[in-house]
Motif scaffolding. Structure first.
Motif, PDB file in Angstrom:
ATOM      1  N   ASN A 179      31.080  85.880 100.859  1.00 47.72           N
ATOM      2  CA  ASN A 179      29.188  86.017 100.237  1.00 47.72           C
ATOM      3  C   ASN A 179      28.499  86.072 100.784  1.00 47.72           C
ATOM      4  O   ASN A 179      27.372  85.969 100.912  1.00 47.72           O
ATOM      5  CB  ASN A 179      29.627  84.442  99.583  1.00 47.72           C
ATOM      6  CG  ASN A 179      29.965  84.478  98.277  1.00 47.72           C
ATOM      7  OD1 ASN A 179      30.174  84.711  97.102  1.00 47.72           O
ATOM      8  ND2 ASN A 179      30.795  82.853  98.300  1.00 47.72           N
ATOM      9  N   ILE A 180      28.892  86.938 102.021  1.00 50.83           N
ATOM     10  CA  ILE A 180      27.385  87.522 102.337  1.00 50.83           C
ATOM     11  C   ILE A 180      27.454  89.185 102.709  1.00 50.83           C
ATOM     12  O   ILE A 180      28.160  89.642 102.668  1.00 50.83           O
ATOM     13  CB  ILE A 180      28.341  87.611 104.264  1.00 50.83           C
ATOM     14  CG1 ILE A 180      28.453  86.485 104.965  1.00 50.83           C
ATOM     15  CG2 ILE A 180      27.090  88.045 104.993  1.00 50.83           C
ATOM     16  CD1 ILE A 180      27.566  84.903 104.870  1.00 50.83           C
ATOM     17  N   GLU A 181      26.158  89.728 101.786  1.00 55.97           N
ATOM     18  CA  GLU A 181      25.477  91.225 101.825  1.00 55.97           C
ATOM     19  C   GLU A 181      24.733  91.214 103.318  1.00 55.97           C
ATOM     20  O   GLU A 181      23.480  90.635 102.992  1.00 55.97           O
ATOM     21  CB  GLU A 181      24.339  90.669 100.648  1.00 55.97           C
ATOM     22  CG  GLU A 181      24.196  92.009 100.573  1.00 55.97           C
ATOM     23  CD  GLU A 181      23.489  92.278  98.890  1.00 55.97           C
ATOM     24  OE1 GLU A 181      22.912  93.181  98.910  1.00 55.97           O
ATOM     25  OE2 GLU A 181      23.875  91.099  98.561  1.00 55.97           O
ATOM     26  N   VAL A 204      27.118  82.872 110.276  1.00 52.23           N
ATOM     27  CA  VAL A 204      26.636  82.822 109.308  1.00 52.23           C
ATOM     28  C   VAL A 204      27.520  82.851 108.248  1.00 52.23           C
ATOM     29  O   VAL A 204      27.523  81.640 107.762  1.00 52.23           O
ATOM     30  CB  VAL A 204      25.069  83.967 108.957  1.00 52.23           C
ATOM     31  CG1 VAL A 204      25.378  83.843 107.783  1.00 52.23           C
ATOM     32  CG2 VAL A 204      24.637  83.788 109.996  1.00 52.23           C
ATOM     33  N   ALA A 205      28.642  83.521 108.320  1.00 56.79           N
ATOM     34  CA  ALA A 205      29.964  83.434 107.313  1.00 56.79           C
ATOM     35  C   ALA A 205      30.782  82.627 107.528  1.00 56.79           C
ATOM     36  O   ALA A 205      30.829  81.313 106.780  1.00 56.79           O
ATOM     37  CB  ALA A 205      30.580  84.416 107.445  1.00 56.79           C
ATOM     38  N   LEU A 232      24.404  85.116 100.286  1.00 55.51           N
ATOM     39  CA  LEU A 232      23.335  84.622 101.849  1.00 55.51           C
ATOM     40  C   LEU A 232      23.438  86.349 102.297  1.00 55.51           C
ATOM     41  O   LEU A 232      24.177  87.470 102.829  1.00 55.51           O
ATOM     42  CB  LEU A 232      23.602  84.257 103.296  1.00 55.51           C
ATOM     43  CG  LEU A 232      22.952  83.921 103.887  1.00 55.51           C
ATOM     44  CD1 LEU A 232      23.517  82.293 104.400  1.00 55.51           C
ATOM     45  CD2 LEU A 232      22.720  85.109 104.738  1.00 55.51           C
ATOM     46  N   VAL A 233      22.514  86.785 102.183  1.00 51.15           N
ATOM     47  CA  VAL A 233      21.960  88.289 102.530  1.00 51.15           C
ATOM     48  C   VAL A 233      21.269  87.839 104.061  1.00 51.15           C
ATOM     49  O   VAL A 233      19.954  87.667 104.190  1.00 51.15           O
ATOM     50  CB  VAL A 233      20.653  88.522 101.505  1.00 51.15           C
ATOM     51  CG1 VAL A 233      20.281  89.978 102.160  1.00 51.15           C
ATOM     52  CG2 VAL A 233      21.055  88.701 100.106  1.00 51.15           C
ATOM     53  N   LEU A 234      21.526  89.211 105.120  1.00 48.23           N
ATOM     54  CA  LEU A 234      21.765  89.155 106.112  1.00 48.23           C
ATOM     55  C   LEU A 234      20.079  90.242 106.140  1.00 48.23           C
ATOM     56  O   LEU A 234      20.545  91.253 105.433  1.00 48.23           O
ATOM     57  CB  LEU A 234      22.149  89.266 107.222  1.00 48.23           C
ATOM     58  CG  LEU A 234      22.984  88.358 107.355  1.00 48.23           C
ATOM     59  CD1 LEU A 234      23.941  88.518 107.997  1.00 48.23           C
ATOM     60  CD2 LEU A 234      22.287  86.919 107.751  1.00 48.23           C
TER      61      LEU A 234
END
Length: 291
Positions: free
Chosen positions: A10-12, A82-83, A109-111
């Protein structure tokens, strides 16, 4: 930290993309990016009003802009960390929601780099890490966050993980209806004012971050020597009283939006030591309303 578990999917990753045009904020307020100090060296770590750390209230200083333009030393390593941390929060909160007979809907979670568009409006890195209830996403500019940690002396991988866990804590509050309920309590006769309610929301997110660390460590032994001290030091460093003192201001409890150093440390320790959601009731004594 010892992170051997699976990475969250769920990482963008928007790093390197343009933030897009400024737009009117959506119908909600971002959580975790509000506070009150007036100089850059004391700006947000888990949340401080960005207008107070900018030269003119709307644009970052040249030094900040230069920092944002620099590429991270290892973008992939940062993304993976982060992931992995987000994956750990997902495992913990799925289990906690299972105990409540509910399903945990995982946040994204948006980086991003410099600025981006969120469900709560156009946001710049100076707002710091924040959670937007409208789109159920956590937003982080890793370069800017790292700069703040260095200047605040909040170094260490667990300090970074704690930031993520705190913002995910706001997502948990949103999933459980706590943010909506807090808003209703605020508008109930005899209820606290907006600042006082915001403090309770932020302290509960601190407690949830401690709960996450305890549960993840019990299950997968993720903590190493010094990690807890990093978390406690970070929570203490960003108490509203300490930030106001270091900014040369008089301590004004009525202006607090995140709690004192002692309160932030207390609630992080509570979550860490008790490891249960019932221990994180920062709303005790407030008027009761139905959802």
């Amino acid at each position: 930290m010892r992170l051997d578990g699976p990475e969250s999917g769920n990482i963008e990753d928007r790093r390197g993309q343009r933030g897009g045009p400024r737009g009117r904020r959506g119908g909600g307020i971002a959580v975790g990016g509000l506070g009150g100090v007036a100089i850059l060296l004391l700006c947000l770590f888990l949340g401080v009003d960005p207008s107070l750390i900018l030269d003119d209230g709307s644009a970052p200083s040249p030094g900040i802009q230069q920092t944002q333009r620099q590429a991270p030393a290892s973008a992939e390593a940062d993304r993976r960390f982060v992931a992995q941390v987000l994956g750990e929060t997902e495992q913990v909160w799925r289990a906690q929601f299972d105990q409540l007979g509910r399903q945990y809907r995982e946040p994204t979670l948006v980086l991003y780099s410099g600025a981006t568009q969120s469900g709560c409006g156009y946001s710049q890195a100076q707002v710091g890490p924040f959670y937007c209830p409208n789109d159920q996403k956590v937003y982080i500019d890793l370069d800017f966050m790292a700069m703040l940690q260095q200047r605040l002396g909040a170094r260490g991988d667990f300090a970074s993980a704690y930031i993520i866990a705190h913002e995910v804590g706001h997502h948990v509050q949103n999933q459980l209806g706590i943010l909506r309920l807090a808003e209703r309590i605020e508008h109930t006769p005899g209820g606290p004012d907006a600042n006082a309610m915001q403090v309770r929301i932020e302290l509960q997110a601190d407690c949830f971050a401690g709960l996450w660390a305890r549960q993840a460590h019990d299950a997968r032994r993720i903590l190493e020597d010094g990690d807890i001290e990093e978390g406690i030091g970070a929570a203490a460093a960003v108490g509203d009283d300490r930030l106001q003192q270091q900014a040369g201001q008089r301590v004004r409890p009525e202006s607090f939006t995140h709690g004192s150093s002692a309160e932030r440390v207390k609630w992080f320790r509570t979550g860490l030591e008790r490891g249960e959601m019932a221990a994180c009731n920062t709303f005790a004594g407030l008027p009761t309303v139905t959802q």
